[in-house]
Design an enzyme around this catalytic site. Sequence first.
Site, PDB file in Angstrom:
ATOM      1  N   THR A 133       0.816  -1.211   0.000  1.00 14.36           N
ATOM      2  CA  THR A 133       0.000   0.000   0.000  1.00 14.36           C
ATOM      3  C   THR A 133       0.854   1.267   0.000  1.00 14.36           C
ATOM      4  O   THR A 133       2.007   1.246   0.460  1.00 14.36           O
ATOM      5  CB  THR A 133      -0.904  -0.022   1.260  1.00 14.36           C
ATOM      6  OG1 THR A 133      -1.473   1.266   1.459  1.00 14.36           O
ATOM      7  CG2 THR A 133      -0.120  -0.354   2.519  1.00 14.36           C
ATOM      8  N   ASP A 134       0.244   2.364  -0.457  1.00 18.68           N
ATOM      9  CA  ASP A 134       0.936   3.663  -0.369  1.00 18.68           C
ATOM     10  C   ASP A 134       0.993   4.173   1.075  1.00 18.68           C
ATOM     11  O   ASP A 134       1.721   5.121   1.371  1.00 18.68           O
ATOM     12  CB  ASP A 134       0.261   4.705  -1.276  1.00 18.68           C
ATOM     13  CG  ASP A 134      -1.204   4.985  -0.930  1.00 18.68           C
ATOM     14  OD1 ASP A 134      -1.759   4.313  -0.039  1.00 18.68           O
ATOM     15  OD2 ASP A 134      -1.796   5.888  -1.566  1.00 18.68           O
ATOM     16  N   GLU A 135       0.196   3.564   1.965  1.00 15.07           N
ATOM     17  CA  GLU A 135       0.123   4.079   3.343  1.00 15.07           C
ATOM     18  C   GLU A 135       1.440   3.915   4.103  1.00 15.07           C
ATOM     19  O   GLU A 135       1.651   4.556   5.122  1.00 15.07           O
ATOM     20  CB  GLU A 135      -1.037   3.414   4.091  1.00 15.07           C
ATOM     21  CG  GLU A 135      -2.341   3.605   3.345  1.00 15.07           C
ATOM     22  CD  GLU A 135      -3.602   3.288   4.137  1.00 15.07           C
ATOM     23  OE1 GLU A 135      -3.562   3.317   5.372  1.00 15.07           O
ATOM     24  OE2 GLU A 135      -4.626   3.000   3.489  1.00 15.07           O
ATOM     25  N   TYR A 159      -2.042  -0.633  10.941  1.00 18.11           N
ATOM     26  CA  TYR A 159      -2.133  -1.293   9.632  1.00 18.11           C
ATOM     27  C   TYR A 159      -0.919  -0.964   8.765  1.00 18.11           C
ATOM     28  O   TYR A 159      -0.225  -1.862   8.273  1.00 18.11           O
ATOM     29  CB  TYR A 159      -3.425  -0.870   8.908  1.00 18.11           C
ATOM     30  CG  TYR A 159      -3.414  -1.177   7.424  1.00 18.11           C
ATOM     31  CD1 TYR A 159      -3.404  -2.488   6.963  1.00 18.11           C
ATOM     32  CD2 TYR A 159      -3.395  -0.146   6.471  1.00 18.11           C
ATOM     33  CE1 TYR A 159      -3.367  -2.779   5.594  1.00 18.11           C
ATOM     34  CE2 TYR A 159      -3.366  -0.428   5.107  1.00 18.11           C
ATOM     35  CZ  TYR A 159      -3.359  -1.731   4.677  1.00 18.11           C
ATOM     36  OH  TYR A 159      -3.319  -2.015   3.335  1.00 18.11           O
ATOM     37  N   LYS A 163       2.141  -3.374   7.318  1.00 21.12           N
ATOM     38  CA  LYS A 163       2.451  -3.544   5.893  1.00 21.12           C
ATOM     39  C   LYS A 163       3.896  -3.119   5.609  1.00 21.12           C
ATOM     40  O   LYS A 163       4.596  -3.753   4.817  1.00 21.12           O
ATOM     41  CB  LYS A 163       1.481  -2.730   5.032  1.00 21.12           C
ATOM     42  CG  LYS A 163       0.059  -3.251   4.998  1.00 21.12           C
ATOM     43  CD  LYS A 163      -0.097  -4.641   4.399  1.00 21.12           C
ATOM     44  CE  LYS A 163       0.142  -4.669   2.912  1.00 21.12           C
ATOM     45  NZ  LYS A 163      -0.176  -6.027   2.343  1.00 21.12           N
TER      46      LYS A 163
HETATM   47  P1  NAD Z   1      -9.462  -7.584   2.029  1.00 20.53           P
HETATM   48  O1  NAD Z   1      -9.480  -7.314   3.487  1.00 20.53           O
HETATM   49  O2  NAD Z   1     -10.702  -7.316   1.223  1.00 20.53           O
HETATM   50  O3  NAD Z   1      -9.076  -9.103   1.750  1.00 20.53           O
HETATM   51  C1  NAD Z   1      -8.064  -9.755   2.438  1.00 20.53           C
HETATM   52  C2  NAD Z   1      -8.185 -11.244   2.153  1.00 20.53           C
HETATM   53  O4  NAD Z   1      -7.114 -11.905   2.826  1.00 20.53           O
HETATM   54  C3  NAD Z   1      -9.481 -11.860   2.656  1.00 20.53           C
HETATM   55  O5  NAD Z   1     -10.021 -12.726   1.683  1.00 20.53           O
HETATM   56  C4  NAD Z   1      -9.057 -12.630   3.904  1.00 20.53           C
HETATM   57  O6  NAD Z   1      -9.868 -13.764   4.162  1.00 20.53           O
HETATM   58  C5  NAD Z   1      -7.638 -13.022   3.532  1.00 20.53           C
HETATM   59  N1  NAD Z   1      -6.790 -13.257   4.715  1.00 20.53           N
HETATM   60  C6  NAD Z   1      -6.652 -12.471   5.819  1.00 20.53           C
HETATM   61  N2  NAD Z   1      -5.781 -13.015   6.678  1.00 20.53           N
HETATM   62  C7  NAD Z   1      -5.333 -14.169   6.100  1.00 20.53           C
HETATM   63  C8  NAD Z   1      -4.407 -15.169   6.491  1.00 20.53           C
HETATM   64  N3  NAD Z   1      -3.773 -15.105   7.657  1.00 20.53           N
HETATM   65  N4  NAD Z   1      -4.183 -16.196   5.651  1.00 20.53           N
HETATM   66  C9  NAD Z   1      -4.834 -16.290   4.452  1.00 20.53           C
HETATM   67  N5  NAD Z   1      -5.740 -15.381   4.056  1.00 20.53           N
HETATM   68  C10 NAD Z   1      -5.976 -14.319   4.855  1.00 20.53           C
HETATM   69  O7  NAD Z   1      -8.225  -6.752   1.459  1.00 20.53           O
HETATM   70  P2  NAD Z   1      -8.036  -6.051   0.052  1.00 20.53           P
HETATM   71  O8  NAD Z   1      -8.599  -4.684   0.122  1.00 20.53           O
HETATM   72  O9  NAD Z   1      -8.476  -6.967  -1.017  1.00 20.53           O
HETATM   73  O10 NAD Z   1      -6.447  -5.907   0.022  1.00 20.53           O
HETATM   74  C11 NAD Z   1      -5.622  -6.940  -0.508  1.00 20.53           C
HETATM   75  C12 NAD Z   1      -4.167  -6.549  -0.365  1.00 20.53           C
HETATM   76  O11 NAD Z   1      -3.926  -5.327  -1.042  1.00 20.53           O
HETATM   77  C13 NAD Z   1      -3.729  -6.308   1.085  1.00 20.53           C
HETATM   78  O12 NAD Z   1      -2.439  -6.818   1.238  1.00 20.53           O
HETATM   79  C14 NAD Z   1      -3.746  -4.796   1.224  1.00 20.53           C
HETATM   80  O13 NAD Z   1      -2.802  -4.380   2.173  1.00 20.53           O
HETATM   81  C15 NAD Z   1      -3.353  -4.374  -0.168  1.00 20.53           C
HETATM   82  N6  NAD Z   1      -3.859  -3.063  -0.597  1.00 20.53           N
HETATM   83  C16 NAD Z   1      -5.170  -2.759  -0.472  1.00 20.53           C
HETATM   84  C17 NAD Z   1      -5.640  -1.518  -0.928  1.00 20.53           C
HETATM   85  C18 NAD Z   1      -7.097  -1.153  -0.852  1.00 20.53           C
HETATM   86  O14 NAD Z   1      -7.447  -0.016  -1.176  1.00 20.53           O
HETATM   87  N7  NAD Z   1      -7.993  -2.051  -0.485  1.00 20.53           N
HETATM   88  C19 NAD Z   1      -4.743  -0.613  -1.490  1.00 20.53           C
HETATM   89  C20 NAD Z   1      -3.380  -0.971  -1.595  1.00 20.53           C
HETATM   90  C21 NAD Z   1      -2.956  -2.210  -1.159  1.00 20.53           C
HETATM   91  P1  TYD Z   2     -10.942   3.643   4.103  1.00 15.46           P
HETATM   92  O1  TYD Z   2     -11.892   3.256   3.011  1.00 15.46           O
HETATM   93  O2  TYD Z   2     -11.089   3.010   5.445  1.00 15.46           O
HETATM   94  O3  TYD Z   2      -9.453   3.483   3.544  1.00 15.46           O
HETATM   95  P2  TYD Z   2      -8.032   3.992   4.167  1.00 15.46           P
HETATM   96  O4  TYD Z   2      -8.204   4.345   5.583  1.00 15.46           O
HETATM   97  O5  TYD Z   2      -7.174   2.780   3.975  1.00 15.46           O
HETATM   98  O6  TYD Z   2      -7.616   5.153   3.318  1.00 15.46           O
HETATM   99  O7  TYD Z   2     -11.076   5.199   4.300  1.00 15.46           O
HETATM  100  C1  TYD Z   2     -10.862   6.103   3.223  1.00 15.46           C
HETATM  101  C2  TYD Z   2     -10.944   7.489   3.792  1.00 15.46           C
HETATM  102  O8  TYD Z   2     -12.282   7.724   4.232  1.00 15.46           O
HETATM  103  C3  TYD Z   2     -10.071   7.687   5.017  1.00 15.46           C
HETATM  104  O9  TYD Z   2      -9.540   9.009   4.985  1.00 15.46           O
HETATM  105  C4  TYD Z   2     -11.039   7.533   6.181  1.00 15.46           C
HETATM  106  C5  TYD Z   2     -12.332   8.050   5.606  1.00 15.46           C
HETATM  107  N1  TYD Z   2     -13.566   7.438   6.139  1.00 15.46           N
HETATM  108  C6  TYD Z   2     -14.608   8.259   6.569  1.00 15.46           C
HETATM  109  O10 TYD Z   2     -14.539   9.500   6.528  1.00 15.46           O
HETATM  110  N2  TYD Z   2     -15.735   7.663   7.048  1.00 15.46           N
HETATM  111  C7  TYD Z   2     -15.865   6.306   7.111  1.00 15.46           C
HETATM  112  O11 TYD Z   2     -16.922   5.810   7.596  1.00 15.46           O
HETATM  113  C8  TYD Z   2     -14.801   5.478   6.660  1.00 15.46           C
HETATM  114  C9  TYD Z   2     -14.893   3.983   6.709  1.00 15.46           C
HETATM  115  C10 TYD Z   2     -13.670   6.102   6.172  1.00 15.46           C
END
Ligand code: NAD
Ligand code: TYD
Length: 354
Positions: A133-135, A159, A163
């Site tokens: 992630t960019d975070e 989180y 990561k």
């Molecule tokens: P998500 O929470 O929707 O899905 C995570 C998946 O991992 C789920 O299916 C869960 O069952 C599985 N999981 C969790 N713990 C596990 C374990 N110990 N063993 C096996 N499986 C496990 O997450 P996402 O949003 O799809 O993100 C996927 C990846 O991308 C993550 O690594 C996250 O850090 C990264 N990422 C997400 C975003 C975003 O905006 N969602 C952006 C950048 C990077």
């Molecule tokens: P989120 O979707 O949780 O992603 P991340 O925290 O990984 O960026 O949140 C996106 C942005 O929205 C973040 O700045 C937090 C804000 N947010 C709200 O303002 N209200 C909400 O109920 C949630 C879930 C997030």
Amino acid sequence: MTILVTGGAGFIGSNFVLDWVAETGEAVVNLDKLTYAGNVANLSSLEGNPLHIFVRADIGDTETVAKLLRKYNVRALVNFAAESHVDRSIHGPAEFIQTNVVGTFRLLDEARAYWVELSEEKKRDFRFLHVSTDEVYGSLKPLDPAFKESNPYEPNSPYSASKAASDHLVRAWHHTYGLPVLTTNCSNNYGPYHFPEKLIPLCILNAIAGKPLPIYGDGQQVRDWLYVKDHCAAIRRVLEAGEVGQTYNVGGWNEKANLDVVHAICAILDELRPRGDGKPYSEQVTFVTDRPGHDRRYAIDASKLERELGWKPAETFETGIRRTVSWYLENSGWVATVTSGEYRKWLDTNYGSR
Ligand code: NAD
Ligand code: TYD
């Protein structure tokens, strides 16, 4: 040959698996623990398809990982599995350390043990792609340049810290043991199958349910948003042509304040599913207490990926958010299983005795 995907029942992982099978025709072994965020219903269109092999397991289950790598002659591993929600990491960081740090370590070490046994040719071609992630780069001031791959790591939430730790382990397994790794650091994704604890799906569903749209603090926090299918395409490209040991930033060139994102959703809903009383959905916007340690701004400079590997996002925010809102309106069955908790019961029924 086969690839092993972890976390392939989650939001991005399931989109990736669906696209992978459609785009490449190569088999994918999908290892997922099925936490609350994992949902096999995301993959229902692959039922009976021999190109998709689903295994319910933890990435820290070294025996299962070791077995799968050898049984399926895996040529690449893509690690999506993680605890991914910042708010949950604030309330309970332990699972984040367990999966994101310890789990990634175990997965890396099993991949290494498998990789050293491969023939020279297979060893050279093997890849461990870590999805991050960019975070990890921390928070930007309004006029700071966007994150480059060379930015220092300054994670602020449990989180992002977990990561960041996993990214460092991946780097170390390359530098110390030679494991051919790739890392992608992506901005906020949105699109189909997004679990409705995250801002965009939460607001779409709350809006049509007549519930408040909760905005943390002043809603002026900025994120870069990328349509999930564009992220999947970027990962495929990095897997195909990325330089071993490199990291690639992935982003949509779409910086938006949270409040503007929510207003955009409201405007589309006003058009596609107007409120019964004729009033705009934006009336449901409600400001609530801010998230502790809330990062103010993320922005991604994805020019390395474009320059070196020719990847660019296909969707703008305007086209992607419209697709996303429409998807949620058209998939009320999926929404019902996710929001009612019924899908958990189904999982226990189907997988409990296996
Ligand atoms: P998500 O929470 O929707 O899905 C995570 C998946 O991992 C789920 O299916 C869960 O069952 C599985 N999981 C969790 N713990 C596990 C374990 N110990 N063993 C096996 N499986 C496990 O997450 P996402 O949003 O799809 O993100 C996927 C990846 O991308 C993550 O690594 C996250 O850090 C990264 N990422 C997400 C975003 C975003 O905006 N969602 C952006 C950048 C990077
Ligand atoms: P989120 O979707 O949780 O992603 P991340 O925290 O990984 O960026 O949140 C996106 C942005 O929205 C973040 O700045 C937090 C804000 N947010 C709200 O303002 N209200 C909400 O109920 C949630 C879930 C997030």
